[in-house]
Motif scaffolding. Sequence first.
Motif, PDB file in Angstrom:
ATOM      1  N   ARG A 107      40.761  40.676  57.354  1.00  0.00           N
ATOM      2  CA  ARG A 107      41.592  40.644  56.144  1.00  0.00           C
ATOM      3  C   ARG A 107      41.358  40.860  54.340  1.00  0.00           C
ATOM      4  O   ARG A 107      41.292  39.584  54.727  1.00  0.00           O
ATOM      5  CB  ARG A 107      42.542  39.563  57.253  1.00  0.00           C
ATOM      6  CG  ARG A 107      42.812  40.935  58.070  1.00  0.00           C
ATOM      7  CD  ARG A 107      44.473  39.722  58.814  1.00  0.00           C
ATOM      8  NE  ARG A 107      44.997  40.674  59.433  1.00  0.00           N
ATOM      9  CZ  ARG A 107      46.505  39.785  61.375  1.00  0.00           C
ATOM     10  NH1 ARG A 107      46.220  38.415  60.194  1.00  0.00           N
ATOM     11  NH2 ARG A 107      46.592  40.349  61.407  1.00  0.00           N
ATOM     12  N   PRO A 108      41.559  41.305  53.888  1.00  0.00           N
ATOM     13  CA  PRO A 108      41.788  40.818  52.446  1.00  0.00           C
ATOM     14  C   PRO A 108      43.137  40.420  51.497  1.00  0.00           C
ATOM     15  O   PRO A 108      44.132  40.345  52.833  1.00  0.00           O
ATOM     16  CB  PRO A 108      42.072  41.380  51.953  1.00  0.00           C
ATOM     17  CG  PRO A 108      42.675  43.150  52.391  1.00  0.00           C
ATOM     18  CD  PRO A 108      42.088  42.090  53.948  1.00  0.00           C
ATOM     19  N   PRO A 109      43.514  39.714  51.307  1.00  0.00           N
ATOM     20  CA  PRO A 109      45.071  38.615  50.921  1.00  0.00           C
ATOM     21  C   PRO A 109      46.093  40.084  51.021  1.00  0.00           C
ATOM     22  O   PRO A 109      46.993  39.387  51.122  1.00  0.00           O
ATOM     23  CB  PRO A 109      44.961  38.375  49.511  1.00  0.00           C
ATOM     24  CG  PRO A 109      43.303  38.499  49.473  1.00  0.00           C
ATOM     25  CD  PRO A 109      42.409  39.063  50.092  1.00  0.00           C
ATOM     26  N   LEU A 110      45.428  41.597  51.040  1.00  0.00           N
ATOM     27  CA  LEU A 110      46.867  42.345  51.085  1.00  0.00           C
ATOM     28  C   LEU A 110      47.558  42.401  52.463  1.00  0.00           C
ATOM     29  O   LEU A 110      48.335  42.321  52.595  1.00  0.00           O
ATOM     30  CB  LEU A 110      45.947  43.484  50.946  1.00  0.00           C
ATOM     31  CG  LEU A 110      45.392  43.974  49.963  1.00  0.00           C
ATOM     32  CD1 LEU A 110      44.379  45.204  49.668  1.00  0.00           C
ATOM     33  CD2 LEU A 110      46.427  44.105  48.494  1.00  0.00           C
ATOM     34  N   ALA A 111      46.577  42.070  53.573  1.00  0.00           N
ATOM     35  CA  ALA A 111      47.308  41.422  54.496  1.00  0.00           C
ATOM     36  C   ALA A 111      48.618  40.334  54.631  1.00  0.00           C
ATOM     37  O   ALA A 111      49.093  40.364  54.905  1.00  0.00           O
ATOM     38  CB  ALA A 111      46.517  41.241  55.953  1.00  0.00           C
ATOM     39  N   THR A 112      48.078  39.113  53.876  1.00  0.00           N
ATOM     40  CA  THR A 112      49.703  38.084  53.293  1.00  0.00           C
ATOM     41  C   THR A 112      50.999  39.339  52.731  1.00  0.00           C
ATOM     42  O   THR A 112      51.931  39.020  53.088  1.00  0.00           O
ATOM     43  CB  THR A 112      48.924  37.142  52.830  1.00  0.00           C
ATOM     44  OG1 THR A 112      48.025  36.858  53.788  1.00  0.00           O
ATOM     45  CG2 THR A 112      49.723  36.300  52.345  1.00  0.00           C
ATOM     46  N   LEU A 113      50.557  39.423  51.616  1.00  0.00           N
ATOM     47  CA  LEU A 113      51.436  40.405  50.760  1.00  0.00           C
ATOM     48  C   LEU A 113      51.744  41.147  51.311  1.00  0.00           C
ATOM     49  O   LEU A 113      52.834  41.100  51.239  1.00  0.00           O
ATOM     50  CB  LEU A 113      49.950  41.332  49.614  1.00  0.00           C
ATOM     51  CG  LEU A 113      50.703  41.742  48.666  1.00  0.00           C
ATOM     52  CD1 LEU A 113      51.497  40.737  47.167  1.00  0.00           C
ATOM     53  CD2 LEU A 113      50.109  42.765  47.853  1.00  0.00           C
TER      54      LEU A 113
END
Length: 357
Positions: free
Chosen positions: A190-196
């Motif tokens: 999971r990249p930071p996009l998943a947090t975003l």
Amino acid sequence: MGRDTPSKVEQFRELLKKVGSGTHTSEALTRAEAAAAMRMMLKQEATPAQIGAFLIAHRIRRPAPEELAGMLDACSKLGPHIAPIASTPVTVFGVPYDGRARTAPVMAVTALLLAAAGVPVLLHGGDRMPTKYGLPQVGIWQGLGVAFATLSLAQVRKVLVETGVGFTYLPVQFPQAAQLVPYRDEIGKRPPLATLELVWSPYDGATRAIVGFVHPPTEGLLRTTLALRGAPALTTVKGLEGSCDLARSRPGIVGVVRADGSCDRLTLHPHDHGLGGSDAPLEAPEIYCAQLRAVLEGKASALTTAAIWNGGFYLWHCGVCTDLETGFAKAEAMLKDGVAAGKCEQVAFACRDAIAS
């Protein structure tokens, strides 16, 4: 003669060098730099190799709040916008886009209960997505006969106005972001996009943001990120598989951050209210959707108890009921009396009508 202005690829390479230069020398991007990086990824101005390298390097180093705020700035600029529907806040739930794999979701029922009680709800997400490839929200709505995936942005707003429930479907309303989904599979994490995605919102009016999380550091990161963007009010829920669904098998941990920055921590014990028990497992999609329809028909089951536990909490949290016990009683009555089922039929009809018109 060399060029005076570096190309987008060259610009992105400099940003990549900052975040990907190793444990001791990597640096956090400024908010403006993070916005520029996100913009170049969304517009495919960076190369595929650069995008993949950035996402994995950013995951290893972990994003700073200023970086997430900048990336949200870019999403807000390039992404879809739903004009305000009223002065009343719209409750926006942030649920992991890669769905659920082990436990049965009740978020759709929660949304229907809230909308039937006068609290408009906006959800967002895409199709089955790496790395979990769990059941996505749009698939749940499809199983209930609600065709959110076929709506234009204007039609999403129309349905939201008419029914109090809306869903922003990534491949249609935000295709630039959908183009980044395959990278999740290719990098295997999971990249930071998943947090975003948990705190992104396409709605331009007043909102009540409610987001799920798994790891405690994520909660603090989300709080600081939204505060930087001038929207400190936030509810965080340590829910099932990172969702906003409270578990029945363990205490629910909820953080309520007010507009002035103060925070309350709630610990909710389902057994104290006679609603504890095992969390319903996620069955095959067709079986699960049949179970969900049975919940809307008021039939008793473990999933119905989960819907009452969650629906009652959110009816209280969103100001419909004055206390938790009243919330649970109201959620149960709304299911037994067919109110939630009627709201589901209304949403399904509104989608069909919006498409036909």
